[in-house]
Enzyme design. Structure first.
Site, PDB file in Angstrom:
ATOM      1  N   HIS A  56       1.004  -1.174  -0.001  1.00 41.62           N
ATOM      2  CA  HIS A  56       0.056   0.060  -0.109  1.00 41.62           C
ATOM      3  C   HIS A  56       1.008   1.267  -0.217  1.00 41.62           C
ATOM      4  CE1 HIS A  56       0.687  -1.474   4.098  1.00 41.62           C
ATOM      5  NE2 HIS A  56       0.787  -0.011   4.394  1.00 41.62           N
ATOM      6  N   HIS A  98       0.936   5.196   1.091  1.00 41.50           N
ATOM      7  CA  HIS A  98       0.399   6.054   2.200  1.00 41.50           C
ATOM      8  C   HIS A  98       0.322   7.556   1.467  1.00 41.50           C
ATOM      9  CE1 HIS A  98       0.625   3.802   6.021  1.00 41.50           C
ATOM     10  NE2 HIS A  98       1.727   3.082   5.193  1.00 41.50           N
TER      11      HIS A  98
HETATM   12  P1  AMP Z   1       1.822  -0.033   7.439  1.00 44.93           P
HETATM   13  O1  AMP Z   1       2.467   0.226   8.667  1.00 44.93           O
HETATM   14  O2  AMP Z   1       2.382   0.791   6.278  1.00 44.93           O
HETATM   15  O3  AMP Z   1       1.628  -1.517   6.970  1.00 44.93           O
HETATM   16  O4  AMP Z   1       0.431   1.052   7.391  1.00 44.93           O
HETATM   17  C1  AMP Z   1      -0.751   0.292   7.672  1.00 44.93           C
HETATM   18  C2  AMP Z   1      -1.718   1.375   7.766  1.00 44.93           C
HETATM   19  O5  AMP Z   1      -2.940   0.816   7.757  1.00 44.93           O
HETATM   20  C3  AMP Z   1      -1.612   2.205   9.154  1.00 44.93           C
HETATM   21  O6  AMP Z   1      -1.569   3.556   8.612  1.00 44.93           O
HETATM   22  C4  AMP Z   1      -2.991   1.782   9.716  1.00 44.93           C
HETATM   23  O7  AMP Z   1      -3.432   3.023  10.419  1.00 44.93           O
HETATM   24  C5  AMP Z   1      -3.926   1.656   8.570  1.00 44.93           C
HETATM   25  N1  AMP Z   1      -5.063   0.589   9.017  1.00 44.93           N
HETATM   26  C6  AMP Z   1      -4.975  -0.615   9.737  1.00 44.93           C
HETATM   27  N2  AMP Z   1      -6.368  -1.037   9.454  1.00 44.93           N
HETATM   28  C7  AMP Z   1      -7.025  -0.233   9.000  1.00 44.93           C
HETATM   29  C8  AMP Z   1      -8.584  -0.450   8.243  1.00 44.93           C
HETATM   30  N3  AMP Z   1      -9.316  -1.486   8.744  1.00 44.93           N
HETATM   31  N4  AMP Z   1      -8.739   0.623   7.428  1.00 44.93           N
HETATM   32  C9  AMP Z   1      -8.102   1.452   6.930  1.00 44.93           C
HETATM   33  N5  AMP Z   1      -6.763   1.706   7.676  1.00 44.93           N
HETATM   34  C10 AMP Z   1      -6.088   0.617   8.399  1.00 44.93           C
END
Ligand code: AMP
Length: 139
Positions: A102, A104
């Site tokens: 993903h 950001h």
């Molecule tokens: P990463 O640490 O780069 O894997 O980021 C994962 C991101 O996903 C974090 O910024 C979380 O806040 C976000 N996240 C986790 N669960 C959800 C969800 N159900 N819907 C939207 N964002 C989420």
């Protein structure tokens, strides 16, 4: 980092968990981060089961970064943030918590520090309202 079919973004892509969607096409989905590091924090994911940037096919990576650019323009317009941080982590050691690739999109404003990563859940009604504005600003 291996792919886990039960990771939260895989569940969102299968419709098993809700998300606050801002954009979707055949290859990608963009939605609001529920624990935003700043107002307007949005995520873009490919629909391919790839854990990291190193695992995805070049064509899907291209589609994902193109959608990231498009959504980022709308996020910038709606939030009025002068700066945008586009971030992407590969592996737990690099800070990745969800094992599905993903990007950001994180608005940055002068003098404002970022909230901690994945720490505070936002107000869902506010996120929904922001998502509607981002959708309307997409070109
Ligand atoms: P990463 O640490 O780069 O894997 O980021 C994962 C991101 O996903 C974090 O910024 C979380 O806040 C976000 N996240 C986790 N669960 C959800 C969800 N159900 N819907 C939207 N964002 C989420």
């Amino acid at each position: 980092m291996s792919y886990d079919n039960n990771n939260v973004f895989a569940k969102i892509l299968r419709g098993e968990l809700p998300c606050i969607r801002v954009y979707e096409d055949e290859q990608t989905l963009a939605f609001m981060d529920i624990m935003p590091q700043s107002e307007g924090h949005t995520l873009v994911v490919p629909k391919e089961a790839a854990a990291t940037l190193l695992d995805i096919s070049p064509a899907m990576l291209a589609a994902t970064i193109q959608v990231t650019q498009r959504v980022a323009k709308a996020v910038k317009q709606v939030t009025g943030a002068p700066g945008l941080l586009i971030a992407q982590f590969n592996g737990a050691e690099a800070g990745q918590t969800v094992p599905h690739l993903h990007f950001h999109i994180i608005p940055r404003r002068g003098g404002e520090s970022l909230r901690h990563h994945a720490s505070e859940t936002a107000d869902m009604a506010q996120l929904q309202a922001l998502a509607e504005k981002i959708k309307a600003a997409l070109i």
